[in-house]
Scaffold this active site. Structure first.
Site: not given
Length: 351
Positions: A252, A256, A265
């Site tokens: 992706r 998110h 992260y």
């Protein structure tokens, strides 16, 4: 275990066939259908992000980079089959027949966004992780008991494999040999947790062994591998042999959700080895004579117009009624919930 589950691929990153056994099964109709739907849902996805940034849409879960996984699998379905999506699988549901306008409405908090077309079996998007897997097994079991040839597909991410519902769904499906495909999109992260920190298995596909069902790993950015392997799993289920677990290894590109910052992260260069699924398909089309400038331009104009029309339709609806959150949970509202409703509506009135 990873060497026991090699990633199946039909077209490489440069758009060349690496498995020529599928050459005769790939025709112009399939190529154009895959490209049309992948471009269509990408146009939708990018528009949704823009709308959210403009304050015209609520928090949104993007899927750019996963178009081949979602479109390739959805195109292998029959009209009477079942789809059990997560909150990120609107590319699959739109491909299967859900309205773009209603999908926008879902992200604006309106209940209409959960309503599927009357001629499609699409479960409302599952926000709780993995809860849709037992539901998919149950729907498949019902179809088996009815004696139909219909199958179900349950979409889920890698983080879902750490939930109890994952194991319950696979176990139930295995015991009763129900016609369901568990379709994992492994994009490497469960929100901010990398896969190596949330499971100790080398692959997700190997988890199929515990439930005595076939398990495959596929290149989730190769739309042909996704389409043909998922179709094979559906055919296996329709013949009465039971469930299959598919791990589509993909990436992706974005966050998110639009409320997330992946730079906190994810390493900066992580994911560079994944070639954009649309670019890979475009390279294939150019390599094998399927590319047509006029058709490509017309397709871009058509998909853009469709998305803009869906936005207009969505924005004709009034804002969602906050009271709906409270009014449609119980047949008779408990006193505690009534107090919460009254307090929250009072709070909104003070703003």
């Amino acid at each position: 275990m990873e060497h026991n589950y090699p990633i199946k691929r039909i077209v490489d990153n440069k758009g060349f066939l690496v498995d020529t056994s599928f050459e005769k099964q790939i025709d112009e109709q399939l190529v154009k259908n895959l490209y049309y739907h992948m471009l269509r849902v990408r146009t939708f996805d990018r528009k949704a992000i823009n709308l959210q940034r403009q304050g015209r849409l609520g928090t949104y879960a993007p899927f750019e980079g996963q178009e081949a996984a979602q479109v390739g699998s959805a195109l292998a379905l029959n009209a009477d089959d079942w789809v059990f999506p997560t909150y990120r699988d609107h590319g699959a549901t739109i491909t299967f027949g859900k309205s773009m306008a209603r999908t926008f409405l879902y992200w604006n908090g309106r209940v209409e966004g959960c309503v599927a077309p009357t001629d499609r079996n699409i479960f409302p998007p599952a926000v709780p992780i993995a809860t849709q897997l037992p539901h998919a097994a149950g729907a498949a079991w019902a179809e088996k008991r009815r004696g139909t040839q219909n199958v179900a597909i349950a979409y889920f991410g890698d983080g879902a494999t750490s939930e109890g519902d994952f194991h319950e769904g696979l176990n139930f499906a295995s015991v009763f040999k129900v016609p369901v495909v568990f379709f994992n999109q492994n994009n490497g992260y469960a929100i901010s947790v990398p896969i190596e920190k949330q499971m100790n298995s080398a692959t997700i596909a190997q988890k199929s062994v515990a439930y005595s069902m076939p398990g495959y790993r596929i290149d989730g950015n190769d739309c042909f591998a996704v389409y043909f392997e998922t179709k094979k799993a559906f055919d296996y289920a329709r013949c009465g042999y039971g469930p299959t677990l598919i791990e589509a290894v993909t990436w992706r590109k974005g966050a998110h959700t639009t409320a997330d910052d992946p730079s906190k992260y994810r390493p900066e260069k992580q994911g560079e080895n994944f070639v954009d699924p649309l670019i890979r398909l475009e390279l294939f089309m150019k390599n094998y004579g399927y590319w047509n400038d006029e058709w490509i331009q017309a397709t871009k104009e058509e998909t853009t117009s469709e998305v803009e029309a869906a936005v207009e339709e969505m924005e004709k609806f009034p804002p969602p009624n906050v009271a709906d959150v409270f009014d449609h949970v119980y047949a008779e509202m408990p006193a505690q919930l009534a107090e919460q409703k009254e307090a929250y509506l009072a709070h909104l009135g003070r703003q």
